[in-house]
Each structure stands twice: as C-alpha cells, then as structure tokens.
Design an enzyme around this catalytic site. Structure first.
Site, PDB file in Angstrom:
ATOM      1  N   GLU A   7      30.675  36.525  31.604  1.00  0.00           N
ATOM      2  CA  GLU A   7      30.339  37.757  31.828  1.00  0.00           C
ATOM      3  C   GLU A   7      30.717  38.645  31.823  1.00  0.00           C
ATOM      4  O   GLU A   7      32.700  38.469  31.769  1.00  0.00           O
ATOM      5  CB  GLU A   7      30.260  37.258  33.659  1.00  0.00           C
ATOM      6  CG  GLU A   7      30.221  38.614  34.608  1.00  0.00           C
ATOM      7  CD  GLU A   7      30.444  38.453  35.923  1.00  0.00           C
ATOM      8  OE1 GLU A   7      29.552  39.051  36.788  1.00  0.00           O
ATOM      9  OE2 GLU A   7      32.124  37.998  36.571  1.00  0.00           O
ATOM     10  N   LYS A  29      41.267  41.933  53.007  1.00  0.00           N
ATOM     11  CA  LYS A  29      41.960  42.722  52.128  1.00  0.00           C
ATOM     12  C   LYS A  29      41.756  42.676  50.748  1.00  0.00           C
ATOM     13  O   LYS A  29      40.908  42.104  50.101  1.00  0.00           O
ATOM     14  CB  LYS A  29      43.201  41.024  51.367  1.00  0.00           C
ATOM     15  CG  LYS A  29      43.679  41.199  50.780  1.00  0.00           C
ATOM     16  CD  LYS A  29      43.939  41.873  49.602  1.00  0.00           C
ATOM     17  CE  LYS A  29      43.665  40.903  48.347  1.00  0.00           C
ATOM     18  NZ  LYS A  29      43.684  41.534  47.106  1.00  0.00           N
ATOM     19  N   GLU A  40      30.299  35.498  47.174  1.00  0.00           N
ATOM     20  CA  GLU A  40      29.739  36.306  45.830  1.00  0.00           C
ATOM     21  C   GLU A  40      30.116  36.493  44.776  1.00  0.00           C
ATOM     22  O   GLU A  40      31.692  37.022  44.830  1.00  0.00           O
ATOM     23  CB  GLU A  40      29.053  37.190  46.682  1.00  0.00           C
ATOM     24  CG  GLU A  40      27.106  37.321  45.682  1.00  0.00           C
ATOM     25  CD  GLU A  40      27.640  38.970  45.046  1.00  0.00           C
ATOM     26  OE1 GLU A  40      28.257  39.694  44.833  1.00  0.00           O
ATOM     27  OE2 GLU A  40      26.509  39.560  45.285  1.00  0.00           O
TER      28      GLU A  40
END
Length: 497
Positions: free
Chosen positions: A396, A186, A262
């Site tokens: 982030e 996906k 990750e």
C-alpha cells in the site's frame, strides 16, 4: 502537467492558530507545543500542545464520569438533537473549515468542501438513528420471554487518520455518540487543527453533557498507546495503516477491549473489454488519484482485459499527463501535495523502484521550481509490465502511483484481484450483469463498486476482509459496532422446572 499558483485572493496571509484555545474545554493537552504545517508551502498552520499521560488519564476520567452521571445513554432524543445541531454547524462553517482542511492536509479546496458536506450528511444520518437503537424480543416458551437489548459499550477511544480527517472522524464518532457512548478522540498529528476546530462545533451544542466528548493530542506511539491501553476505555475505534492497527489490536487485547479497525487496502479495479470505455477511464483516474492516492480504498491496481488493454492504457496515460498538480487552494489544481515530506519521499522511492522494475507509462517526473520547491508535491505515475512480486503491486503506497496488469479471462481476473493480503474494496467494469454477479461475489473485499468507484453512502456498510480490518462502519452495522447486547430472560411460571 503544469501547476497553477494560487492568486493573492485565494491564498491570503495566514495567522497560525494556537490550540487548544481557552474555549476548547473538551481538549486535554498541557505538554510541549508542536507545529502543524501546510504541505503546499511549509507555512505553520497551527501550534498545538501535546497531551501528557496525565492528560489522557483526565480525559478518560471525565468521559467516564459524564457517562455515569448523566442520562446521555438513555436519552435518544437528546442525542439526536446534539448530532443534528452538529451537522448544521458544520454546514454553516463550511468555508472556514474547508480552507483550514486544505491548508493543513493539502487536498484540493473542491475535495475539502465535499468532505465537510459529507461529514454533515453522515452526522445527520446517525442523528436519525439515535432514537432507533432497537433490540428484539422472542417468546421462548409458556410464560417465558427473552428480550435482547442494545446498550452503549461505555467509553470509546476514537483514533483517526490524516487523509480524510473529518469524514473518518464522523464515521466512528457519530455512531458512537448515537448509541449513547462517551468518546475520547485522538486525531492524527498532521491534521489535529482541523479536527479540534470541527469538534469545537460539537462541544458547543446545547444538550451535550460536559465530558461526553473529550480530545487528546499527540503521537500514536505515546498518546495513542496510552489511550488504547487505558483501563478506563471500553472500546477502540481505529482507522489507519494495517501494521499500526495490528499493534492497536494487541494492546487492546491486554484489557480485552473491543476493537473496530478499518485498515489498509490495495484495491483491484477490474475493467472488462465490454465496459463503457469513457466511464471506466474516468473511474480509473478517480479511483487512484482522489486525495492524491492517499485513501485506503484507492484503486491502485488496475486490471484490464487483453482486448482493451493497449487502448485503455494509452488513453489513461494521456489523461494522467494532463493532470494539473498545484496548491490545493487554487481551484484549477486537480491534485494537491501529499500530506508530508515523509510521504513524498516514500512515494518517490516507489517511483524509482518502478522505473527499475517495469515500464513508466505516464508521469513519474520530478516536480521542481516554483511553486513546488516549498511543498510536498509528487508527480502522479502509471507503471506497466511489473513483475507480479513487485513491491508496487504488493504494498500500500498511499500515493498517486498506479500499476496496470492485463488478464485474459474472467478466472484470471479474479485470481489477480484476490492476489493480495488486503480486502477493503474493489471496482468492476462490465455491461454483463451475470458476470458482475459472479466476479463481484468471487472477489474477497468488503465493498465492490460495479460500473462506478468511490461512491459512498451513509446507509451502506463498509469494511475489510483479510488484513484490511475488523468490524464494519456506516449503516446500521456501523451503529451496532458501538453497542453491547444484553439478554433479559423473563420467566413467569410458578415453578422453576
């Protein structure tokens, strides 16, 4: 900071792709169309169909059927041939794929070519390992032997991000296939076209059983959720943002499915006063501005020792102000656009916060006029003198925004480096080998680059501490992530006890 508009020869008229094409039998997508657009110009790159819940069911069922009806999991030689052929096909089609990647994602054509070449190289690495999925044996007693096997997990859902869509696809897909699994991919909606076109090269390889590679398209909230929660999937390999990864892990836990995640990063890049200055400056610039800062390992927190701080900041600011931002298809561009309008707006919001909280050292200017108005361009920015709790230091951002902090000694450097909820990567610049060992061991991150940055090797594992992920990618551990261990216990004694 100036832009170089692409010449006519560099940006030809582009006919939007219609995907999935009839030859893409590995894609299950029968819903409404959505558009993938060029972040440099706003042009439509591709029109793609969304996958429905029924499409997800059919994709998973096809993968399961292929795994159970073929010898894929037991035939390492066939797996090696298929993966090696895929690597060669990527290289042969590099120019077309690189242009499509730049048009769809926005990165420079130079970086796009690197990504295609790196994807081929990593695929070759796992082609070599496909025939080496070894277990072990041990003598456990008189006439007693234990054999530990590594077997495929089963059907693996591979969910990929948009920043390095092919490398981060291959990093999960290649070891999953090398280990003998079936896969359902996906891709991120922003980069679905380049992913499907690359996967078509894999699907066409002789020896790949139909169904071992499947693909579904659409949003993570609908299509991704259906795939992660599907009873027919055995493992989820997800690369992306941390909060989304947490939701993936919770959803997968409902079926006790294995996960490899990750996730995000806020990497410290630590420069000591004895560093080789020119190399460290180049490393600091590359660490944050690669992929326009849209990479989870970005060295977005620069930590510089007091004695070097002022000179380093001045020189880095001059480099940043001289960077050329423009169309990724123009070879003169050093930064392309960010990947979407929402990403541009997010970055610009952080820039405004930084101006209010600290000192703008370089960049941070609004990019307007030709050729910027039609695209998603932002000015790379450096900020200093921010409070420790600033969102620019904590969050982030996933864009070309660098924060700079000073430190007085080694202990303070380590404390600042570890003052984050993330732990994916870090950089360390010093000529003192003993210090490199001490600080490298003390920083809580999965990869520590010493006197370099953003150099990845297929043989060496990567992965995160803390909120940066679960499991490891690349190297042998990256292969083993996609296996289950089974102990066969042989007892040749004549009596039970």
């Amino acid at each position: 900071m100036t832009a170089s508009a692409a010449t006519t020869s560099q940006r030809q008229a582009w006919a939007a792709l219609r995907l999935p094409a009839p030859c893409h039998g590995f894609v299950r997508a029968s819903g409404d169309l959505f558009e993938s657009t060029d972040p440099a110009t706003g042009e439509v790159v591709a029109e793609l169909a969304v996958s429905t819940p029924d499409d997800v069911d059919r994709a998973v069922a096809a993968a399961r059927q292929a795994l159970e009806s073929s010898d894929w999991g037991a035939n390492g030689e066939a797996r090696a041939r298929v993966l090696y052929g895929f690597a060669q096909a990527l290289r042969a089609d590099q120019d077309r794929l690189a242009e499509l990647l730049t048009r769809e994602q926005g990165k420079t054509i130079h970086e796009a070519r690197i990504e295609i070449a790196s994807s081929a190289k990593m695929t070759e690495y796992y082609a070599g390992l496909a025939r080496m999925v070894y277990g072990r044996s041990a003598v456990l007693g008189q006439e007693v032997t234990g054999v530990v096997l590594r077997e495929p997990v089963g059907v693996v859902a591979v969910i990929t991000p948009w920043n390095w869509p092919l490398v981060l696809l291959v990093r999960s897909l290649a070891p999953a296939l090398a280990a003998g699994n079936a896969t359902v991919v996906k891709p991120a909606s922003l980069t679905s076209a380049i992913t499907v076109e690359a996967l078509a090269l894999l699907a066409s390889q002789p020896g790949l059983p139909a169904g071992i590679l499947m693909c579904v398209l659409g949003s993570g909230g609908i299509v991704g959720d259906a795939l992660v929660g599907h009873d027919g999937t055995d493992m989820i390999a997800f690369t992306g943002e941390t909060e989304t990864g947490i939701r993936v892990m919770k959803r997968a836990a409902e079926g006790l499915r294995k996960v490899a995640l990750e996730l995000g990063g806020k990497a410290p890049n630590v420069v000591f006063a004895d560093a080789k200055l020119d190399k460290a400056l180049a490393g600091a610039e590359s660490a944050i501005f690669t992929t326009c800062g849209q990479i989870c390992t970005a060295g977005s927190r620069l930590l510089v020792e007091d004695a070097l701080y002022d000179e380093f900041l001045e020189r880095l600011g001059a480099v940043t102000n001289g960077l050329r931002v423009g169309d990724g298809l123009d070879p003169a561009s050093q930064l392309g656009p960010v990947a979407s309008a929402s990403q541009r707006n997010k970055v610009l919001d952080y820039v405004e916060r930084g101006k209010a909280e600290g000192r703008l050292v370089a960049g941070g200017a609004a990019l307007a006029g030709e050729p910027y108005d039609a695209g998603c361009f932002v000015s790379p920015a450096i900020f200093a003198d921010l409070p420790a709790d600033s969102s620019l230091i904590r969050d982030e951002i996933f864009g070309p925004v660098l924060t700079v902090q000073r430190f007085g000694d080694e202990a303070e450097a380590v404390a600042l480096a570890n003052d984050t909820e993330y732990g994916l990567a870090a950089g360390l610049w010093t000529q003192d080998v003993d210090r490199a060992w001490r600080v490298g061991r003390a920083i809580r991150a999965g990869t520590i680059w010493i006197n370099t940055y953003h150099h990845f090797y297929d043989e060496m594992e990567v992965g995160g501490f803390k909120r940066s992920g679960v499991g490891r990618q690349q190297g042998l551990e990256g292969l083993y992530e996609f296996t289950e261990t089974k102990h066969l216990n042989f007892d040749g004694k004549s009596t039970l006890w």
